[in-house]
Structure formats: C-alpha cells, structure tokens
Design a protein around this motif. Sequence first.
Motif, PDB file in Angstrom:
ATOM      1  N   TYR A 227       0.828  -1.203   0.000  1.00 16.90           N
ATOM      2  CA  TYR A 227       0.000   0.000   0.000  1.00 16.90           C
ATOM      3  C   TYR A 227       0.867   1.261   0.000  1.00 16.90           C
ATOM      4  O   TYR A 227       0.567   2.239  -0.683  1.00 16.90           O
ATOM      5  CB  TYR A 227      -0.936   0.005   1.210  1.00 16.90           C
ATOM      6  N   THR A 231       0.861   3.765  -3.188  1.00 17.97           N
ATOM      7  CA  THR A 231       0.443   5.151  -2.962  1.00 17.97           C
ATOM      8  C   THR A 231       1.501   6.129  -3.469  1.00 17.97           C
ATOM      9  O   THR A 231       1.181   7.126  -4.126  1.00 17.97           O
ATOM     10  CB  THR A 231       0.185   5.391  -1.462  1.00 17.97           C
ATOM     11  N   ILE A 248      -7.557   4.962  -4.905  1.00 20.59           N
ATOM     12  CA  ILE A 248      -7.376   4.111  -3.730  1.00 20.59           C
ATOM     13  C   ILE A 248      -8.711   3.554  -3.245  1.00 20.59           C
ATOM     14  O   ILE A 248      -8.821   2.385  -2.871  1.00 20.59           O
ATOM     15  CB  ILE A 248      -6.663   4.896  -2.608  1.00 20.59           C
ATOM     16  N   LEU A 281      -4.474  -5.396  -5.310  1.00 20.43           N
ATOM     17  CA  LEU A 281      -4.028  -4.009  -5.227  1.00 20.43           C
ATOM     18  C   LEU A 281      -3.231  -3.631  -6.462  1.00 20.43           C
ATOM     19  O   LEU A 281      -3.309  -2.503  -6.958  1.00 20.43           O
ATOM     20  CB  LEU A 281      -3.173  -3.827  -3.969  1.00 20.43           C
TER      21      LEU A 281
END
Length: 761
Positions: A227, A231, A248, A281
């Motif tokens: 993550y 990001t 996100i 993800l």
Amino acid sequence: MTEFFAGLLRYKKTIPLISGIVVLALASGIFRLKITHDHTSFFSKSNKRLNQLEKLQDQYGYSGNLLFCIVPDSGTVYSLPVLKCMETVTSQAENLPRASFVQSLVNYKKPVMGIGGLQVQNLIDLSRADRAGYLDSMQSIIESDPSAVNRLVSESGHAAGIVVYFDIPDSVSPPTQKIAGAARAMIDSLSAAYPDMRFYGTGGLMLDEAFAEASYRDISVLLPLMYFIMTAALWFIIADLYALLAVILVVVGSTLAAMGVAGWLGIVLTPPSSIAPIILLTVGIADSIHIVISFFHHYRPDTGRNSAVVEALGRNFMPVLITSLTTLVGFAGLNFSNVPPFRHLGTIVGAGIAAAFVLTVTLLPSLLLQFPIPVRGPRRGRHDFIGTRLGAAITKHPKTFAVATALAAIICITGLRHIELNDMFIDYFDHSFAFRRHTDAIIENLTGLDYIECSFAAQKGGLITDSSYLSFIDRFCTWARTRGGVVHVAGISDILKVINFRLHRGRKEHYRIGSPALTQAILEGSGGSTARSAGMSLLVNDSATATRVFITVGKISAKELRSLEKAVNAWIDVNSPGTVSATIGSISLMFAHISELNIKSMIRGIAVSLLAIFIALSILGKKLRWGFIGLFPNIVTLLMAIGLWGIITGQAGLAISIVAAMSLGIIVDDTIHLLYTFMTACSRKRLGPDDGVRYSLRHTADAIVFTSAILAAGFGILSFSGFRPTAHMGVLTTIILVFALAADLFLFSPLLMLLRCENGR
C-alpha cells in the motif's frame, strides 16, 4: 455510448452510496475467513498420493510427529550431563499436548528373559553411567542397532534425537498451533537452561505451523508495504491528492469485496491464496490509471470536468472491459490447477477484478466529478517523452527495435532446456523461518525429514509373523539402505533381529529374525511392552495384518526422490511374493510430484486463456488475424521469461506451474490498449500505419509504461516473501511484465507498421 456515460453520471451522488453498501455487504464475509495449518490443503481430494497417505493413516493412525535434536558442544552425547539433559527433554516431551509416546536413548529398552517371561528394561542405566567404560560399552551396543543410528543418535555420536509421537483421532483436528507453540517454548527454555548445548525441533506439526506463519507474514508485512509503495507510485503518476484518493477507494473497495466473497464461499487461506489482496491491489490499479490519465489529458478550462470524464470513459471503456475480461479469464484459469490454494487464489482475484471493473466505470468517474480536482494534468514532461519521443524513435527505426528484441528473445528462450522440476517442501521456506533453520541443522547433524512410507499387507491368509513375509521385509530394508541419499530405514525385521540378538547375550549367530513363536510373543501378551519400547508398535497396524517401512532420506532433490520412488516400486514388483500387497505414500512424495501434476492440469487453463485472449483480440480488431498477431508478442514474452528463469536458476517449482496462465491475462492488457488505439487511428482518424502507430503510442505509451511499472513493483513486492513459491512467482511475474512491455513497444508496434490499416492505406 457517450450518451450512456453522460446519463450514468447524472447519478454521481447516488453511485458512491450504492457502491459503499454493496461493498460493505460483500466485505462482511471477511469475518468468516480462516487460515489453515494443514499442509495437506495443497492437495485436492482426488490426488492419488493424498488418498494413499490417508489410507496409511487409517491403518496406522495419525502420522504427525516431532523430532527434537540435541547437539552438545562437547562433541558426544555419551556423557552423563548430556544423558541427564536428554532425560529432562524426554520427560518434558511426554507432557506435550496429545503426546502418546516418546522415544530416546534414555528410555530405549532392551529385552530380558525373566521369571514371568519376556520383559524389558532401560538399555542405559543412568545410575551406572559414571562407571569407567560403561558408556563406551553402551555406545558400542547402540551403534550396532540400525533402528537407533541416524534416528536417535548420529553415526558419530555427536548428536541425539528425541522422537515424539501423538495420538490424535481422525475426528479431531490436529491442534497444530498449540503443540508447535509448546514445542518452541520447550526449546527456548532448554536453550536457556543448557547453554553448552544446542536444541532443534522439526517434524510434520512444525511444518503445518510454518505454513500458517507464512500466510500471516505475507498479510501483515507485505500488504502494508504494498500500500505504501502503490500510494507513492500513484502520487508520482497522478500528482493530485483527490484523484489519488479516488483510485485508492476503488482498489480498496474491490479488495474488500473479493476477500469478503472468499469468506462467504468458505475459502480457507493458505500462503498462495493469502497474497490475493496484494495481487488485487496491483492489478486493480491498472484500469483506473488509464481512465485518470485520460481524464487529465482532456480536463481543460474550455472543456469542463463532465466532458473530460465522459471522454475518458468513452475512450477507455472498451479496452478496460476487454482487459478486465482477459485478466479475469487468466486468473479464472487457475481453477484448472491441481493445487486447491491456487484455485482459491484464482477465485478471489477473479472476484476482485470483476468488482474493480464495476467500480472503475461507476464509482471512479463519480468521484472524479465530485472531488475538488484542479485543472491540471500529471507531470507532462515525462509523458511527452514516453508518448511522443519514444513513439518517434520506434517509428523511425522499427527494424532495429524489432531485430534487437527478436535476438534477445532467442537468447532467453534457449534457457528453456535448462528447466528441471524441483519441489521439496523444506525449500518452500527461507532461513527467516525457524522451521527451516532447525530442519537444516537436524539434517546436517542427525537425520533427514523427507521419507517414503511403504506398507506391506499380508494377503490370502498370510501372517506378518510368517518367515517368508519377514524375510521379504528384511530383504527390502537391506536393499533400501544401499540406495543413494538414504540415511535411515525402519522396519520390524531389524527390531526383531536386535531383540533376538540381545536375548542371546549378543552372540553374532543370533543376529537374525527369531522363530515365529518369538515374533508372536513380542507382538502380543507380555512381549507387547517390548514391541512398544522398541518402536515396533509404530510399524504394525492395529489388526497386526500389515507392517510399514520408513525410508528416510537426507537433503536430496525432488527429482532424486521421484527416482527413488520408481526404484522402490520396481523392486517391489520384481521381489514381492503373491501373498503381500504394497501401499506407498508420504507427504514428501506428494510435494515432490506437485509441480509435475500441476503443470499437466494447468495446460487446460493456459489453453482457455489463450482462446479467450484470441477471441478478444479478434473482436477488437474485427478480424481473426488480429487475434494471432496480438497473441504473438505475449507468447514470446512468456517463453523469454521462463527461459531466462531457466538460465538463472535451472529449476522450476510450484509457482512456475501457474505463472503462465495467471500472467497471460495481465500482460495482454498493454497489447489491447495499443491495438484499440491503433485501430481507432486507422478507422476514425484515417491515418496510415506509421502515423497510426505514432498516434497509438502518443495516447497510450505513458499509461502502459506507468501501469507496467506499477504491476512490476506490485509483483516485485512478493519477492520479499519468505515463502519461496510466492517469492518465485513474484520475481518471474515481474520479469514477464517487463518483457511484455518491451515486446509491445519494440516488437508489436513495429509489427503494426507492416500491416494495412482498415482504411485501406
């Protein structure tokens, strides 16, 4: 289509609410998720070797055990301090949950003929251990016992083993976590109490705990790291806080929905399936990036936000739909796998891809409309370089790029001949796992962990006490000891010979199997304690109609273990009497064959993926030739990556067997975006092949480079997993993604320039 998107966006305030309700409803299934501790979860119920193992357990009971190893700094276990320590370890091991029997040198029995018949007593009397020459004589006796050497003591006498057996009924799930935790605590306390000795522990129960630990690690360590990196990468690409937040939310929503679906379906997480959130993800971001970048390209003061969103959806909807379908098909192809955890991975990721597509074309546009995003694009200097300058270079020197890529492909593909299937479950864990460190130390100092279990049942009225039956077992054990890599063989014939030898005060002519009456006496009545103390009861089934032989091997490859299995079967076929039937199995053999079986089953999955991609590309290009042309760079990519892997490692394991089917659906995404934009340039813009390729690269190169980089980074994170099948899958998929990008830019793009456009030019 434009009118449809414009109409859909009228509900921009309702869509987030509905999306949130649906996602939360699906995500509630997460509370039903569990992580398994059972290593047999890697095998389907139809697996032949699993069925053989279960058959053996039905006959002989639960086969899980623990093996403790003591390595004193003094260099010998034949000393009073070490033996007293061994006595303490044996006593503590007897108190482990569900422990039924502990075997070590200090409780190893010798038979004696007493007034009441056959009796047993400890071979080593610790009260006499300080007498001169006593332990030397005991060492000589023990070293002549093949049942003890390389099991309870090393050949050189520098290490000792304590074996703990457990009584766990079939109706009770093995309390793996509780037993393994107690064993680790025991090792820690012993290490503190005896600083001049080293203690290790391994076995099937510790293996189960290691599998569960691998799952927890990947979820708790790799997912947060993923993550953070995603990001940072998105911020670099998008450079807008609100657009970043919108992406996100889409990815997190699709991940939660997918894991919830897994919970509702009753899927139990294992190391392979536990990485599903990390993969989601990664792959869930790709489509969002295409739409967001396209949104910024069209977001101008004179056009307005609504127009930019509608244009971004209209330009990307079809490629996003097709790439989502192909990626979904690729992961759905994992359901052809012979390994249930990979089937679960395919189901979870497939559900997440479907959720990501729906949220990408509904929630993402509505958020882009409502968030206060200023009129500014991403960092355009980078995009101009990728989209314009790279496109100009490729179209100026297409043959140079194509030939260079083709030569690199040929070099890499030659590595395919170096690939050798190799799967040993010990190697699934790197040295950050205590299980791996302890197991390696025990293999180095005492014995192996891999084994082949052979059960021989007496048939047609035969008895296991018959001389012919026992002679066959003895010949088999003698032959097995001659095989390369074998460190220990346990069979009742050796135990019977040792008992007969000791009953006759060590006279060499009596080192042989005694009479059937003596064997019967050992197995029944007063001799039952003798059999149990010698470990014979562990080798004989409850009905005394079959016995088993354990062939333990050291650190050998899966190929060598498979060869040993073939040799065992061949010897039995030639030498087994008609009154004996054999069953062969073990968890070691199951893992030794897992890649081979999985590759065979995944051929269908790969075929389905290729067919789906071919159909998608043909529909997109409106001609069958586009299906073949689009498949070409992607098939070349897979062969290059696996060939390079062969050059680097020379071995292929469990992860390699599923990477091809899984990655096909991912890497074709770039091809689809390039082809769709090229076709648009030809049919709508009336451009020729060269200009069409330039136009395609100018409008898609930035997005495919960024998405490929993110995908590579995401799967690259998996390489940090301590569970090596996951790590290898991450490394190889990363290589595939990089090669796929190069093949699309430097091979597929020049190939498009050689073809006629749909406008006839």
